[in-house]
Design an enzyme around this catalytic site. Sequence first.
Site, PDB file in Angstrom:
ATOM      1  N   CYS A  91       0.755  -1.188   0.096  1.00 22.28           N
ATOM      2  CA  CYS A  91      -0.193  -0.036   0.128  1.00 22.28           C
ATOM      3  C   CYS A  91       1.030   1.519   0.040  1.00 22.28           C
ATOM      4  O   CYS A  91       1.526   1.450  -1.177  1.00 22.28           O
ATOM      5  CB  CYS A  91      -1.000   0.063   1.295  1.00 22.28           C
ATOM      6  SG  CYS A  91      -2.471   1.182   0.922  1.00 22.28           S
ATOM      7  N   HIS A 187      -3.433  -6.001   1.441  1.00 17.32           N
ATOM      8  CA  HIS A 187      -2.953  -6.437   2.931  1.00 17.32           C
ATOM      9  C   HIS A 187      -3.963  -7.441   3.374  1.00 17.32           C
ATOM     10  O   HIS A 187      -4.398  -8.329   2.642  1.00 17.32           O
ATOM     11  CB  HIS A 187      -2.981  -5.007   3.485  1.00 17.32           C
ATOM     12  CG  HIS A 187      -4.193  -4.292   3.641  1.00 17.32           C
ATOM     13  ND1 HIS A 187      -4.540  -3.338   3.262  1.00 17.32           N
ATOM     14  CD2 HIS A 187      -5.144  -4.545   4.548  1.00 17.32           C
ATOM     15  CE1 HIS A 187      -5.838  -3.015   3.398  1.00 17.32           C
ATOM     16  NE2 HIS A 187      -6.179  -3.604   4.206  1.00 17.32           N
TER      17      HIS A 187
END
Lengths: 235, 439
Positions: A91, A187
């Site tokens: 991210c 994630h």
Amino acid sequence: MPESTVHIGLLLPEVLGTYGDSGNAQVLCRRLRWRGFDAEVVPVGLGEPVPSTLDMYLLGGGEDGAQALAAAHLRKHRRALTPDAVVFGVCAGLQVLGTRFRGLDGVDHDGLGLLDVTTEPGERRAVAELVATSPEPLGPLTGFENHLGISKLGADSEPLGHVVRGTGNGDGTEGAVTGHVAGTYLHGPALARNPALADLLLAWAAGHPLPPLELPEVDRLRVERLTATRRRRTS
Amino acid sequence: MTHSRRFAETRRRPVARVTDSANSQRPPSTIQPVTPFRTRASVSAGRLTAWLSRSAGLGKGAVIGGRITLALDPKALRRVGRDRTVVLVTGTNGKTTTALMITKALEALAEVAANSDGANMPDGVLAALAARPEAPYAVLEVDETYVPWVADQLNPAVLVLLNLSRDQLDRVGEVRSTERELRKAIGNHPETTIVANSDDILVASAATEAGKRIWVGTGRRWTGDSTACPRCDGLIDHVKDHWSCACGLARPEPAWTLDGDLVRTPGGRHVDLDLRLPGDANRANAAFALAAAHRLGVPPHTAAARLRTITDIGGRYRTIRRSRHSVRLMLAKNPAGWVETLRVLDEDTPVVVAVNAQEADGRDLSWLWDVHFERLRGRQVVVTGERCADLAVRLCYAEVAHWAEPDPVAAIDALPPGGVELVANYTAFRDLVGRLPGA
Ligand SMILES: [Zn+2]
């Protein structure tokens, strides 16, 4: 692995640790130990120099302000990340590994330039399960994404996979790889859900593939997540 | 409607009056409790709906009733709340418990209206006030994001600000904007006393410029979210208990502090809590309750004695008996809550951990990796709930032996006879309580 203990660097967990990111370090560490290697996680805090001696470097997710703070610190220690280091970013970590990213305030920040990726804010935040396909050895990739960034890959990076469900980089691709540096929007944390990706990073660090590791819990979760997202997609 | 002149007569005033203008502008017995017809009519309509929804088994009647009332008359909250001493309690964790504690303490003075069912949106707040039209005090837990609006309607005497952390991972960033909104609301209510947590950076940022503030120090409990300074995005410097930023934001010196089981008052006295509720988080909640109640005239020892009568919070911490098991029910709604809850688990008792990822829980389960499940090593653990597969992977990497049983009731029944510690997140807890007779 040349040294007896594998050192897994967890970079700036206090600012890049929004999505349970320390879990990725834990997953790598356990997968090594269960195979009989010594391994330890070395957290490197903001304000501390980044040692060049670690085997792997992990960067997690963070908010806008935190991301700029992290990038500024890591730029100063860019040289610690030698060409043979294994680096993995999630991210905000992916964006910091790129050449440039633009914040919500419209300000451009230099990244570390380890991936040929530039990122700008998109129009809508992508918050959902993300599924991507990837050729062997990775296979289907699964995770959760939560980001506004749209990332463009340049010629020096390959995508990690192609989006089946969700947003990923924003153009149908997901993540980026250059050499032994990889980034992803997955994630959850990514390496818990995608053991093949964890083992790919470990193989890079070891210089050779590692023996297989059977974890029925992980297989069960993968099947459940991949079928759950498929079901929702077709319904 | 039973509102009448009796309102003024039955209304007892606090033993010790608060002398700030927010309260003294209200003379005790000259208020004419004339509720406008529109509010009266809509409150009655709301009550009827509440009753209907309860009888139809729809569950939380209070909320549905309040929703209809607000739809009928948007000013209803202001009218129903008028002429009362109002305490608002907000924060990510501990709202329901702290509000119940303050309620118990203030009941030493007079009747208290409270939304002790945990319905903390405006409609739940309205329903609570409408249910006790004559109570001179109101203690209301309010969802963080609704505090600005509710405060504008009710002009609270006290606002208790417990903590601010992410409720759900897929709401990242929201906690910071919540802080900014609260800071603004606090600035708009200079007459309100803010009872605030000096150890929570976001809370301290929101309350630092309050007109009247009472700082409570209970130790740093959760550090996962306040990474950068909420004022300048700079780096927060931590030295032992103290924290500060180069921009000037720093930990305020607390007037009330929690030290183990003791609360130190601003006068330097120590109050022994000796609560029936477990854990440091509840002792911290009690410190806030003592400070808030003291502000309204309840002596700390009196308040503490009353807190000891609390044995469960809306079914949480309550032990229910089944044929072979006695199950202690614990709710953990977010990462900070899980960290606290794992600390209070009894060491020798098997544990059932239940996790869902519905909208109300947050769809993203990454937080599982922020919780130190390693604490469960060496115990009997069953993972359950809709997302028990995620939990199983987390425990696998934490090297915690466990087995998985997706159905929570079956998970309990799978354990040998005796005590069970059950921890669940929001919808898992709610669904389970609905299925356990006597819970
Ligand atoms: Zn600052």
